[in-house]
Design a protein around this motif. Structure first.
Motif, mmCIF file in Angstrom:
data_model
loop_
_atom_site.group_PDB
_atom_site.id
_atom_site.type_symbol
_atom_site.label_atom_id
_atom_site.label_comp_id
_atom_site.label_asym_id
_atom_site.label_seq_id
_atom_site.Cartn_x
_atom_site.Cartn_y
_atom_site.Cartn_z
ATOM 1 N N ALA A 191 0.819 -1.208 0.000
ATOM 2 C CA ALA A 191 0.000 0.000 0.000
ATOM 3 C C ALA A 191 0.853 1.258 0.000
ATOM 4 O O ALA A 191 0.578 2.214 -0.740
ATOM 5 N N VAL A 192 1.895 1.291 0.819
ATOM 6 C CA VAL A 192 2.699 2.513 0.867
ATOM 7 C C VAL A 192 3.411 2.750 -0.448
ATOM 8 O O VAL A 192 3.583 3.900 -0.881
ATOM 9 N N ALA A 193 3.781 1.686 -1.140
ATOM 10 C CA ALA A 193 4.409 1.852 -2.454
ATOM 11 C C ALA A 193 3.446 2.510 -3.438
ATOM 12 O O ALA A 193 3.812 3.444 -4.164
ATOM 13 N N ALA A 194 2.208 2.046 -3.454
ATOM 14 C CA ALA A 194 1.219 2.618 -4.375
ATOM 15 C C ALA A 194 0.945 4.079 -4.037
ATOM 16 O O ALA A 194 0.807 4.929 -4.928
ATOM 17 N N LEU A 195 0.878 4.398 -2.754
ATOM 18 C CA LEU A 195 0.558 5.761 -2.334
ATOM 19 C C LEU A 195 1.688 6.735 -2.647
ATOM 20 O O LEU A 195 1.453 7.851 -3.132
ATOM 21 N N VAL A 196 2.914 6.341 -2.359
ATOM 22 C CA VAL A 196 4.049 7.222 -2.659
ATOM 23 C C VAL A 196 4.147 7.455 -4.161
ATOM 24 O O VAL A 196 4.345 8.596 -4.619
ATOM 25 N N ARG A 197 3.977 6.411 -4.936
ATOM 26 C CA ARG A 197 4.076 6.557 -6.395
ATOM 27 C C ARG A 197 2.908 7.338 -6.979
ATOM 28 O O ARG A 197 3.028 7.909 -8.070
ATOM 29 N N ALA A 198 1.796 7.416 -6.233
ATOM 30 C CA ALA A 198 0.667 8.230 -6.665
ATOM 31 C C ALA A 198 0.857 9.708 -6.335
ATOM 32 O O ALA A 198 0.059 10.540 -6.750
ATOM 33 N N GLY A 199 1.906 10.024 -5.583
ATOM 34 C CA GLY A 199 2.189 11.413 -5.256
ATOM 35 C C GLY A 199 1.486 11.928 -4.025
ATOM 36 O O GLY A 199 1.226 13.124 -3.909
ATOM 37 N N ILE A 200 1.204 11.048 -3.065
ATOM 38 C CA ILE A 200 0.539 11.474 -1.838
ATOM 39 C C ILE A 200 1.406 12.508 -1.110
ATOM 40 O O ILE A 200 2.636 12.504 -1.227
ATOM 41 N N ASP A 201 0.767 13.395 -0.364
ATOM 42 C CA ASP A 201 1.485 14.476 0.302
ATOM 43 C C ASP A 201 2.214 14.019 1.558
ATOM 44 O O ASP A 201 3.223 14.612 1.946
ATOM 45 N N CYS A 202 1.686 13.000 2.235
ATOM 46 C CA CYS A 202 2.249 12.579 3.514
ATOM 47 C C CYS A 202 1.925 11.118 3.751
ATOM 48 O O CYS A 202 0.897 10.618 3.282
ATOM 49 N N VAL A 203 2.801 10.446 4.472
ATOM 50 C CA VAL A 203 2.603 9.063 4.888
ATOM 51 C C VAL A 203 2.538 9.028 6.414
ATOM 52 O O VAL A 203 3.429 9.552 7.091
ATOM 53 N N GLU A 204 1.472 8.412 6.932
ATOM 54 C CA GLU A 204 1.354 8.199 8.380
ATOM 55 C C GLU A 204 1.866 6.801 8.714
ATOM 56 O O GLU A 204 1.474 5.828 8.089
ATOM 57 N N HIS A 205 2.728 6.709 9.675
ATOM 58 C CA HIS A 205 3.337 5.456 10.136
ATOM 59 C C HIS A 205 4.419 5.011 9.139
ATOM 60 O O HIS A 205 5.589 5.215 9.375
ATOM 61 N N GLY A 206 4.054 4.374 8.052
ATOM 62 C CA GLY A 206 5.022 4.037 7.008
ATOM 63 C C GLY A 206 5.958 2.899 7.348
ATOM 64 O O GLY A 206 7.094 2.849 6.861
ATOM 65 N N THR A 207 5.486 1.938 8.133
ATOM 66 C CA THR A 207 6.364 0.838 8.532
ATOM 67 C C THR A 207 6.850 0.008 7.350
ATOM 68 O O THR A 207 7.912 -0.607 7.418
ATOM 69 N N GLY A 208 6.087 -0.018 6.254
ATOM 70 C CA GLY A 208 6.460 -0.849 5.109
ATOM 71 C C GLY A 208 7.364 -0.170 4.098
ATOM 72 O O GLY A 208 7.608 -0.719 3.020
ATOM 73 N N LEU A 209 7.890 1.002 4.422
ATOM 74 C CA LEU A 209 8.736 1.720 3.474
ATOM 75 C C LEU A 209 10.024 0.966 3.177
ATOM 76 O O LEU A 209 10.669 0.427 4.067
ATOM 77 N N SER A 210 10.399 0.987 1.905
ATOM 78 C CA SER A 210 11.681 0.423 1.468
ATOM 79 C C SER A 210 12.631 1.565 1.130
ATOM 80 O O SER A 210 12.229 2.729 1.028
ATOM 81 N N LEU A 211 13.889 1.234 0.911
ATOM 82 C CA LEU A 211 14.876 2.274 0.639
ATOM 83 C C LEU A 211 14.585 3.020 -0.655
ATOM 84 O O LEU A 211 14.777 4.239 -0.733
ATOM 85 N N ASP A 212 14.108 2.306 -1.689
ATOM 86 C CA ASP A 212 13.826 3.005 -2.940
ATOM 87 C C ASP A 212 12.640 3.956 -2.780
ATOM 88 O O ASP A 212 12.629 5.057 -3.344
ATOM 89 N N LEU A 213 11.645 3.569 -1.986
ATOM 90 C CA LEU A 213 10.524 4.463 -1.737
ATOM 91 C C LEU A 213 10.942 5.666 -0.901
ATOM 92 O O LEU A 213 10.473 6.788 -1.128
ATOM 93 N N ILE A 214 11.810 5.438 0.051
ATOM 94 C CA ILE A 214 12.327 6.537 0.864
ATOM 95 C C ILE A 214 13.034 7.555 -0.025
ATOM 96 O O ILE A 214 12.838 8.770 0.107
ATOM 97 N N ASP A 215 13.831 7.079 -0.962
ATOM 98 C CA ASP A 215 14.506 7.995 -1.887
ATOM 99 C C ASP A 215 13.497 8.754 -2.737
ATOM 100 O O ASP A 215 13.673 9.950 -3.012
ATOM 101 N N GLU A 216 12.431 8.077 -3.149
ATOM 102 C CA GLU A 216 11.400 8.741 -3.940
ATOM 103 C C GLU A 216 10.676 9.796 -3.107
ATOM 104 O O GLU A 216 10.361 10.898 -3.598
#
Length: 361
Positions: A191-216
């Motif tokens: 879910a967090v991957a889809a949201l970040v790639r959709a251009g969401i303004d903010c992530v709450e919690h974000g436990t599933g973040l990967s390094l490539d998503l963090i860079d994005e």
């Protein structure tokens, strides 16, 4: 009456005189001002960037506007002078300008999938109705929308996205078209991957973040509000779920165990990070100091950057000017330097909201 404060102003690290005239700051002397502090360290008012003053303790229905104000006062009296309410089933727009209540950035109700979120908290809609509901909740808030990005799916026995990636992207577009910023509750990797790639303004919690998503996120300027106090409950959540949903329990334990490293990686990558307690429901109010200390002690965020995440940086992000000429008259005074010992934030000496002293230590 105008107020006068003298001390070391952070983050400038310069001893200054500040005058508060009504709800505005000036550095020009005001004759006859009352001096309320003549020493110490001065911070722009603290921010709880993930809070729910419209959800009663234990998740019960709120008792009315008086209870909302009481919960807000609990946070205020720890130095929290601005709150971003990340979703509330109880509306309270009449408090936006209440002199006793911290500055408010509000979402409407959570936009959630049917029968897969906390009962009676969100507005539950199927995928085709998500964009329209996001638009409605943008109008109910005053600048933010809150989406439930994932939750346990009992049919698979684990976390799963609330909707497919196309629906999540449509939700982001709908909020932005309505002139609101959008954020999302998300634990899972998918879910967090889809949201970040959709251009969401903010992530709450974000436990599933990967390094490539963090860079994005860093490239996009996507914010992270990690709510580390809440993530510390993952072990208990897993223990309660173990019997019926062992896969979910294992997943939650792994996410909780790895979370400090996720936050550290986001910090090192330059992702904007802000403090939020997730108070409301299962987390008690008034715990901003605990969240600040966890950011430092568990994720390795430097004290000055913790203060930025909880004060002037978060205020700027939410549109609440700090202690600048013409800025808002919200400040907290501490006897000792919180950059040297963050535990100082547990004991404010003076708290001033909207140009009025609301607490003294």
């Amino acid at each position: 009456m105008a107020l006068h404060v003298r001390g070391v102003l952070l983050p400038d690290d310069e001893e200054r005189d500040i005058w508060l005239v009504g709800d505005r700051v000036t550095f020009s002397a005001v004759a006859g001002a009352e001096t309320i502090a003549d020493r110490g360290y001065i911070l722009p008012g603290l921010v709880d960037a993930h809070c729910h003053i419209g959800i009663a303790p234990g998740g019960e229905p709120i008792g009315g506007i008086a209870e909302v104000k009481q919960l807000a006062a609990t946070d205020r009296d720890t130095g929290v002078l601005a709150i971003r309410d990340c979703g509330s089933p109880y509306p309270y727009p009449q408090l936006d300008d209440d002199p006793d209540v911290p500055r408010l950035a509000r979402a409407g109700r959570h936009v959630a999938p049917p029968k897969r979120y906390l009962r009676d908290i969100g507005v539950e809609v199927d995928a085709p109705d998500v964009p329209g509901e996001v638009t409605r909740q943008a109008a109910a808030g005053n600048g933010w929308v809150k989406l439930v990005g994932d939750w346990i799916d009992r049919s698979v026995g684990d976390l799963a996205p609330a909707w497919d990636a196309a629906t999540l992207e449509a939700a982001v577009r709908a909020a932005q078209a309505a002139g609101a910023r959008i954020t999302a509750h998300t634990f899972s990797e998918e879910a967090v991957a889809a949201l970040v790639r959709a251009g969401i303004d903010c992530v709450e919690h974000g436990t599933g973040l990967s390094l490539d998503l963090i860079d994005e996120m860093a490239r996009q300027g996507t914010a992270l509000v990690p709510t580390m106090i809440n993530m510390a409950t993952f072990g208990d959540i897993a223990a309660r779920a173990e019997g019926k949903f062992p896969q979910y329990a294992r997943h939650m334990r792994a996410l909780g165990d790895g979370f400090p490293a996720v936050v550290r990686a986001a910090y090192e990558a330059g992702v904007p990070i802000y403090t939020g307690t997730d108070a409301g429901g299962g987390i008690t109010h008034g715990r901003i100091a605990d969240e600040m200390l966890r950011l430092h002690e568990e994720a390795g965020v430097a004290p000055l950057d913790v203060l930025r995440a909880a004060s002037w940086g978060a205020r700027e992000w939410l549109g609440f000017p700090g202690l600048v000429e013409g800025g808002l008259a919200d400040l907290v005074v501490y006897d000792q330097d919180p950059r040297r010992d963050l535990r100082v934030v547990r004991a404010p000496r003076r708290i001033v909201l909207r140009g009025r002293v609301v607490a003294t230590g």
